[in-house]
Enzyme design. Structure first.
Site, PDB file in Angstrom:
ATOM      1  N   HIS A   1     -26.167 -48.410 -20.168  1.00 43.50           N
ATOM      2  CA  HIS A   1     -25.956 -47.360 -21.119  1.00 43.50           C
ATOM      3  C   HIS A   1     -24.220 -47.336 -20.837  1.00 43.50           C
ATOM      4  O   HIS A   1     -23.670 -48.416 -20.688  1.00 43.50           O
ATOM      5  CB  HIS A   1     -26.254 -46.060 -20.203  1.00 43.50           C
ATOM      6  CG  HIS A   1     -26.399 -44.785 -21.050  1.00 43.50           C
ATOM      7  ND1 HIS A   1     -25.334 -44.124 -21.716  1.00 43.50           N
ATOM      8  CD2 HIS A   1     -27.551 -44.112 -21.397  1.00 43.50           C
ATOM      9  CE1 HIS A   1     -25.614 -43.074 -22.643  1.00 43.50           C
ATOM     10  NE2 HIS A   1     -26.955 -43.096 -22.287  1.00 43.50           N
TER      11      HIS A   1
ATOM     12  N   TRP B   1     -19.849 -43.626 -18.256  1.00 44.15           N
ATOM     13  CA  TRP B   1     -20.737 -42.623 -17.596  1.00 44.15           C
ATOM     14  C   TRP B   1     -21.720 -43.276 -16.473  1.00 44.15           C
ATOM     15  O   TRP B   1     -21.852 -42.696 -15.390  1.00 44.15           O
ATOM     16  CB  TRP B   1     -21.641 -42.004 -18.807  1.00 44.15           C
ATOM     17  CG  TRP B   1     -20.967 -41.310 -19.611  1.00 44.15           C
ATOM     18  CD1 TRP B   1     -19.878 -40.287 -19.485  1.00 44.15           C
ATOM     19  CD2 TRP B   1     -21.031 -41.289 -20.971  1.00 44.15           C
ATOM     20  NE1 TRP B   1     -19.402 -39.922 -20.361  1.00 44.15           N
ATOM     21  CE2 TRP B   1     -20.331 -40.335 -21.581  1.00 44.15           C
ATOM     22  CE3 TRP B   1     -22.132 -41.942 -21.801  1.00 44.15           C
ATOM     23  CZ2 TRP B   1     -20.230 -40.049 -22.831  1.00 44.15           C
ATOM     24  CZ3 TRP B   1     -22.061 -41.700 -23.372  1.00 44.15           C
ATOM     25  CH2 TRP B   1     -21.130 -40.899 -23.704  1.00 44.15           C
TER      26      TRP B   1
ATOM     27  N   TYR C   1     -18.269 -47.902 -24.964  1.00 45.87           N
ATOM     28  CA  TYR C   1     -18.109 -46.936 -25.806  1.00 45.87           C
ATOM     29  C   TYR C   1     -16.625 -46.949 -26.233  1.00 45.87           C
ATOM     30  O   TYR C   1     -15.451 -47.200 -25.557  1.00 45.87           O
ATOM     31  CB  TYR C   1     -18.437 -45.553 -25.457  1.00 45.87           C
ATOM     32  CG  TYR C   1     -19.940 -45.172 -25.371  1.00 45.87           C
ATOM     33  CD1 TYR C   1     -20.546 -44.274 -26.086  1.00 45.87           C
ATOM     34  CD2 TYR C   1     -20.791 -45.991 -24.750  1.00 45.87           C
ATOM     35  CE1 TYR C   1     -21.558 -43.983 -26.434  1.00 45.87           C
ATOM     36  CE2 TYR C   1     -22.212 -45.788 -24.962  1.00 45.87           C
ATOM     37  CZ  TYR C   1     -22.612 -44.630 -25.564  1.00 45.87           C
ATOM     38  OH  TYR C   1     -23.987 -44.287 -25.692  1.00 45.87           O
TER      39      TYR C   1
ATOM     40  N   HIS D   1     -19.045 -50.585 -28.846  1.00 44.85           N
ATOM     41  CA  HIS D   1     -20.011 -49.663 -28.856  1.00 44.85           C
ATOM     42  C   HIS D   1     -19.428 -48.463 -29.870  1.00 44.85           C
ATOM     43  O   HIS D   1     -19.344 -47.299 -29.276  1.00 44.85           O
ATOM     44  CB  HIS D   1     -20.632 -49.248 -27.660  1.00 44.85           C
ATOM     45  CG  HIS D   1     -22.134 -48.640 -27.678  1.00 44.85           C
ATOM     46  ND1 HIS D   1     -23.033 -49.416 -27.839  1.00 44.85           N
ATOM     47  CD2 HIS D   1     -22.477 -47.340 -27.711  1.00 44.85           C
ATOM     48  CE1 HIS D   1     -24.282 -48.670 -27.753  1.00 44.85           C
ATOM     49  NE2 HIS D   1     -23.929 -47.500 -27.870  1.00 44.85           N
TER      50      HIS D   1
ATOM     51  N   GLU E   1     -22.722 -49.474 -34.038  1.00 47.16           N
ATOM     52  CA  GLU E   1     -23.602 -48.714 -35.111  1.00 47.16           C
ATOM     53  C   GLU E   1     -22.708 -47.967 -36.035  1.00 47.16           C
ATOM     54  O   GLU E   1     -22.321 -46.987 -36.098  1.00 47.16           O
ATOM     55  CB  GLU E   1     -24.796 -47.832 -34.653  1.00 47.16           C
ATOM     56  CG  GLU E   1     -25.612 -48.446 -33.825  1.00 47.16           C
ATOM     57  CD  GLU E   1     -26.558 -47.281 -33.188  1.00 47.16           C
ATOM     58  OE1 GLU E   1     -26.367 -46.128 -33.125  1.00 47.16           O
ATOM     59  OE2 GLU E   1     -27.706 -47.775 -32.766  1.00 47.16           O
TER      60      GLU E   1
ATOM     61  N   TYR F   1     -35.940 -47.272 -33.134  1.00 47.38           N
ATOM     62  CA  TYR F   1     -36.267 -46.549 -32.035  1.00 47.38           C
ATOM     63  C   TYR F   1     -38.120 -46.142 -32.186  1.00 47.38           C
ATOM     64  O   TYR F   1     -38.278 -45.674 -33.147  1.00 47.38           O
ATOM     65  CB  TYR F   1     -35.415 -45.175 -31.449  1.00 47.38           C
ATOM     66  CG  TYR F   1     -34.541 -45.802 -30.608  1.00 47.38           C
ATOM     67  CD1 TYR F   1     -34.500 -45.738 -29.375  1.00 47.38           C
ATOM     68  CD2 TYR F   1     -33.270 -45.889 -31.252  1.00 47.38           C
ATOM     69  CE1 TYR F   1     -33.501 -45.978 -28.411  1.00 47.38           C
ATOM     70  CE2 TYR F   1     -32.303 -46.579 -30.466  1.00 47.38           C
ATOM     71  CZ  TYR F   1     -32.221 -46.362 -29.007  1.00 47.38           C
ATOM     72  OH  TYR F   1     -31.307 -46.921 -28.431  1.00 47.38           O
TER      73      TYR F   1
ATOM     74  N   GLU G   1     -30.400 -53.544 -30.042  1.00 47.69           N
ATOM     75  CA  GLU G   1     -30.746 -52.222 -29.630  1.00 47.69           C
ATOM     76  C   GLU G   1     -31.853 -51.698 -29.715  1.00 47.69           C
ATOM     77  O   GLU G   1     -32.137 -51.612 -31.250  1.00 47.69           O
ATOM     78  CB  GLU G   1     -29.360 -51.199 -29.503  1.00 47.69           C
ATOM     79  CG  GLU G   1     -29.726 -50.062 -28.663  1.00 47.69           C
ATOM     80  CD  GLU G   1     -28.505 -49.047 -29.255  1.00 47.69           C
ATOM     81  OE1 GLU G   1     -27.273 -49.361 -28.941  1.00 47.69           O
ATOM     82  OE2 GLU G   1     -28.861 -47.682 -29.261  1.00 47.69           O
TER      83      GLU G   1
ATOM     84  N   TRP H   1     -32.844 -50.687 -24.804  1.00 44.56           N
ATOM     85  CA  TRP H   1     -31.808 -49.684 -24.345  1.00 44.56           C
ATOM     86  C   TRP H   1     -32.811 -48.563 -23.482  1.00 44.56           C
ATOM     87  O   TRP H   1     -33.765 -48.065 -23.834  1.00 44.56           O
ATOM     88  CB  TRP H   1     -31.310 -48.771 -25.379  1.00 44.56           C
ATOM     89  CG  TRP H   1     -30.614 -47.761 -25.118  1.00 44.56           C
ATOM     90  CD1 TRP H   1     -31.034 -46.577 -25.007  1.00 44.56           C
ATOM     91  CD2 TRP H   1     -29.211 -47.800 -25.071  1.00 44.56           C
ATOM     92  NE1 TRP H   1     -29.937 -45.595 -24.585  1.00 44.56           N
ATOM     93  CE2 TRP H   1     -28.747 -46.253 -24.622  1.00 44.56           C
ATOM     94  CE3 TRP H   1     -28.042 -48.790 -25.167  1.00 44.56           C
ATOM     95  CZ2 TRP H   1     -27.417 -46.133 -24.584  1.00 44.56           C
ATOM     96  CZ3 TRP H   1     -26.843 -48.384 -25.097  1.00 44.56           C
ATOM     97  CH2 TRP H   1     -26.513 -46.911 -24.928  1.00 44.56           C
TER      98      TRP H   1
ATOM     99  N   LYS I   1     -30.351 -42.064 -16.227  1.00 44.45           N
ATOM    100  CA  LYS I   1     -30.132 -40.740 -16.799  1.00 44.45           C
ATOM    101  C   LYS I   1     -31.694 -40.348 -17.033  1.00 44.45           C
ATOM    102  O   LYS I   1     -32.636 -41.157 -17.310  1.00 44.45           O
ATOM    103  CB  LYS I   1     -29.384 -41.192 -18.112  1.00 44.45           C
ATOM    104  CG  LYS I   1     -29.169 -39.674 -19.051  1.00 44.45           C
ATOM    105  CD  LYS I   1     -28.278 -40.015 -20.459  1.00 44.45           C
ATOM    106  CE  LYS I   1     -28.164 -38.766 -21.027  1.00 44.45           C
ATOM    107  NZ  LYS I   1     -27.621 -38.829 -22.396  1.00 44.45           N
TER     108      LYS I   1
ATOM    109  N   GLU J   1     -33.793 -39.201 -19.167  1.00 47.81           N
ATOM    110  CA  GLU J   1     -34.204 -39.269 -20.596  1.00 47.81           C
ATOM    111  C   GLU J   1     -35.255 -40.493 -20.651  1.00 47.81           C
ATOM    112  O   GLU J   1     -35.100 -41.396 -19.723  1.00 47.81           O
ATOM    113  CB  GLU J   1     -32.844 -39.491 -21.603  1.00 47.81           C
ATOM    114  CG  GLU J   1     -32.359 -40.918 -21.221  1.00 47.81           C
ATOM    115  CD  GLU J   1     -31.208 -40.918 -22.263  1.00 47.81           C
ATOM    116  OE1 GLU J   1     -30.678 -39.890 -22.882  1.00 47.81           O
ATOM    117  OE2 GLU J   1     -30.679 -41.987 -22.406  1.00 47.81           O
TER     118      GLU J   1
END
Length: 799
Positions: free
Chosen positions: A221, A225, A251, A297, A333, A394, A421, A454, A459, A461
């Site tokens: 990730h 973070w 990022y 990223h 992306e 996804y 990804e 990914w 996290k 999620e």
């Protein structure tokens, strides 16, 4: 991030002040497991530039886990009363941000919660230390601390925690750092040594000899973070999952592209810090023998940062471009930009800069619409060599056939595609679709497309493969994996099909899997102890032989503690058959133990007190950690119980050690049992134990259950069961119900539905049907008996 090992070991000499009686336990907020709606946020004024905060306003009129919970696992070195401090920002001086509990954290049990007092600081909207007014009495040992948010909503920002038994100490500034516990993993994959410098042959990724290659990897990730733990996260990932590659999600944006108030803290905000984290991760990946995708990223127009990207990749290429490990991903992306008008000119500039220092390593270029429109790039391709095109999807959001057609168009036009990804969830990471993910996996394997999943994060999620309370450092066991992680892991273990194979799917649960996540090592030649000519004292419960080379019957290995080959500072009680007086630094060791196929360790011990810590280590007392033992109080030093621990896998014939890490009089040890994964037997052979190997295959988890090793079970029919047995049952609708109506056995099950979703740790209620909601109807389910002390009869039904 959320490093359980760090929070557990904060007091091993690292957190004690000059006065021996005073204890100071410092915890970064993000070291706790945060549950929605608590998330990690960026702020350069926070310790390590990150903090925790909720992202929405739930109903704070009542105490509820839905309001957001932060949970810390920690070790208390000295019994007593501790003051709780926190470095916070609050929306107003009257806010009482959290309720606090030590124990199981049940929101409905008001007796275990204490309320935070109002902060009397003159400026609570800026970072500062707040005395919660809460005094917590801790016994010595392992404890669990819960903070449940009550008031202040998104305005409550938590940076750091201090627990201290000093009543006079007042923390200032950033406080002391959270101790860094270094349990380095020296594991090294052989993948880069095998494949070498990658290159394209046509549009197929290939090895140094021109043979087709399919890389399988995991993406981190955001490094800002979820920072990786040096010498631990990446090698543990390589060893446990068996991945070929790691992708470093660096990022770029300082603020979220769609919300200028949402500070992201990426490369543009703190380029020095992000570069250091990226370099450290690259070096860890190289040391672990992995390919590493250096990911710019971005979620924006790439040309906004052409100058910065060119400088960054020039630096990376000059420093690391000579290594075969490096893969450049120059724009993650791209959004709101065309291929020919925006992305291609940017790519030409950055690629030219890279090629001045690295003439041949693979470069991946993002494509329009979050790297979905590879068909657009196919109409106007780049002319550079060894360039691939990024495709992302996804499973819970993107239509399989529509997106597959885009990839087919690009492949047929000669483009080389890298799925850099993808996730088994939706783009909002709120739900999973393993059925569609299976379709994608079959397609990617059939077309031999390299892929990166990914994400390697904890996290809260559905796309995360680690649970919120799993340590970012590792090592991990099956219990640390989310449903997405459990679904994904077998795909690293399966053999890979040849190009064009019509059966390219790596089917979850296949009994033919062979783990690639472990390394073969020689026996303990690295041991710090004198060598011994004696062989291991392990005793196997069965042995096997047979003419069929595919026939393997493996069994548990039992090590009697008093027969250890090596020991330090322990007492051996031969008559009782135990070892005792086991303190921190003490150990026992066994030479030349066969660890092939070992998936669990069972330790039978007695402890007159709880809270001690010990490790099971390979090769030497400071070697690779196979399992961590949090010692439980068994009642007395004469009251023995058996405890089971998942193994951070390794293979080969190795020396193993039980090493005391913290505590005095940690436990008395009776025996150690190494539980092996059983493999399918051949057509002929014999065993030294009871029964024949035959063509049976005994699963060791529900992921291994399949048609070949499962007993069929019809609704309402009684069948015989026992630990390790797998049943196949066609669930029609409602809840699947499992009944046991006799005996003293209290089994525990894992249940897998037809979408490969798993319901774990279903506890049986004797004399009744236990209901299981599987979210799938009118299809075959597998039920695995993961725990049972003996044989019993079982029934299944649906209603």
């Amino acid at each position: 991030m959320k490093n359980f090992m760090v929070s557990l070991l904060v007091s091993l000499g690292l957190s004690v002040s000059a006065q021996a009686a005073d204890q100071f336990i410092w915890l970064e907020a993000e070291s706790g497991a945060e549950l929605n709606p608590i998330v990690v946020k960026s702020d350069l004024g926070a310790s390590q530039a990150i903090y925790l905060a909720p992202w929405k306003w739930p109903d704070y009129s009542k105490r509820s886990a839905e309001n957001g919970v932060i949970t810390f696992d920690l070790y208390i070195p000295e019994e007593g009363e501790y003051v709780l401090w926190a470095r916070v920002r609050l929306p107003n001086a009257g806010a009482k941000p959290f309720d606090v509990s030590v124990g199981d954290g049940d929101p409905n049990d008001g007796s275990q919660w204490k309320s935070w007092e109002s902060d009397d600081r003159p400026d609570v909207k800026h970072w500062g230390w707040s005395n919660s007014g809460i005094r917590l009495y801790f016994t010595k040992g392992t404890q669990t601390l819960h903070l449940l948010q009550r008031e202040g909503g998104p305005g409550v920002h938590l940076d750091k925690i201090l627990l201290t038994n000093s009543t006079t100490y007042v923390p200032t500034g950033l406080g002391a750092p959270e101790p860094n516990v270094d349990i380095s993993n020296p594991y090294r994959s052989g993948v880069v040594g095998k494949y070498g410098n990658l290159r394209l042959v046509g549009n197929q990724l290939s090895d140094k000899n021109g043979q087709p290659v399919q890389l399988r990897g995991i993406s981190t990730h955001g490094l800002q973070w979820f920072p990786l733990v040096a010498n631990q996260t990446i090698p543990n990932m390589a060893e446990f999952f068996g991945a070929d590659a790691v992708r470093l999600a660096m990022y770029i944006e300082d603020y979220a592209p769609t919300d200028p108030s949402d500070f992201w803290g990426g490369y543009m905000a703190d380029s020095d810090a992000m570069l250091k984290r990226t370099e450290a991760a690259i070096e860890d990946a190289v040391n672990a023998g992995l390919y590493v995708l250096v990911d710019w990223h971005i979620h924006n127009t790439p040309s906004n940062y052409t100058e910065h990207a060119t400088a960054f990749f020039t630096y990376i290429a000059k420093k690391y471009g000579h290594l075969p490990n490096i893969i450049y991903e120059i724009c993650n992306e791209p959004v709101a930009v065309s291929w020919s008008g925006g992305i291609k000119p940017y790519a030409n500039t950055v690629i030219k800069a890279i090629r001045e220092h690295d003439p041949d390593n693979i470069i991946i270029v993002g494509t329009p619409t979050w790297s979905q429109d590879v068909d657009a790039a196919a109409q106007d391709p780049l002319t550079h060599s060894n360039v691939m095109y990024a495709f992302h999807f996804y499973a819970g959001t993107h239509d399989f056939n529509t997106m597959k057609n885009k990839v087919e168009t690009a492949l047929n036009a000669g483009l080389a595609i890298f799925v850099s990804e993808w996730g088994s969830s939706d783009v909002g990471t709120s739900s999973s679709n393993f059925s569609v993910a299976n379709q994608w996996m079959e397609y990617m394997n059939q077309r031999k497309l390299s892929w990166v999943n990914w994400s390697l994060g904890n996290k809260d999620e559905t796309s995360s493969i680690l649970k919120p309370r799993a340590p970012m450092a590792g090592p991990w066991g099956p219990g640390d994996l989310t449903q997405a992680g459990k679904w994904l892991k077998p795909y690293f273990d399966e053999p890979r099909p040849a190009p064009g194979s019509s059966s390219g799917s790596a089917q979850v649960g296949s009994s033919s899997s062979s783990s690639s996540s472990s390394s073969s090592s020689s026996s303990g030649s690295d041991s710090k102890l004198p060598s011994s000519s004696s062989s291991s004292s392990s005793s196997s419960s069965s042995s096997s032989s047979g003419s069929n080379s595919g026939s393997v019957s493996e069994s548990n290995i039992v090590l009697e503690a008093e027969q250890a080959h090596m020991s330090q500072n322990i007492n051996i009680f031969w008559q009782e058959g135990i070892v005792g007086y086991f303190d921190a630094g003490d150990f026992i060791g066994f030479r030349g133990v066969d660890l092939d196929g070992v998936v669990q360790i069972k330790l039978r011990y007695a402890a007159g007190q709880g809270g001690g810590l010990a490790d099971v280590r390979a090769d030497n007392p400071d070697g690779h950690v196979l399992a961590v033992i949090n010692v439980q109080h068994t009642g007395s030093y004469d009251s023995y119980q058996e405890f089971t621990f998942n193994v951070n896998g390794t293979t080969g014939r190795r020396d193993i050690f039980i090493v005391g890490r913290n505590g005095v009089g940690i436990f008395n040890i009776d025996k150690i049992t190494l539980v092996k994964k059983s493999i399918s037997g051949g057509n002929s052979g014999s065993t030294g134990g009871s029964g024949s190997t035959g063509n049976t295959s005994r699963p060791y988890s529900v992921a291994d259950c399949n048609d070949g090793n499962s007993a069929p079970a019809a609704s309402g029919t009684t069948v015989s069961a026992g630990a390790g047995k797998c049943f196949k049952y066609r669930h029609t609708g409602g809840q699947l119900r499992i009944g046991v109506f006799s005996g003293n056995v209290v089994p525990k099950y894992d249940v897998r539905n037809c979408n490969n979703q798993v319901v774990s740790n279903v506890n049986q209620q004797l004399g009744n049907f236990i209901p299981v909601s599987t979210s799938a109807n009118n299809c075959d389910h597998y039920i695995f008996v993961k725990e049972a002390s003996g044989g019993f009869n079982i029934q299944f039904s649906s209603w």
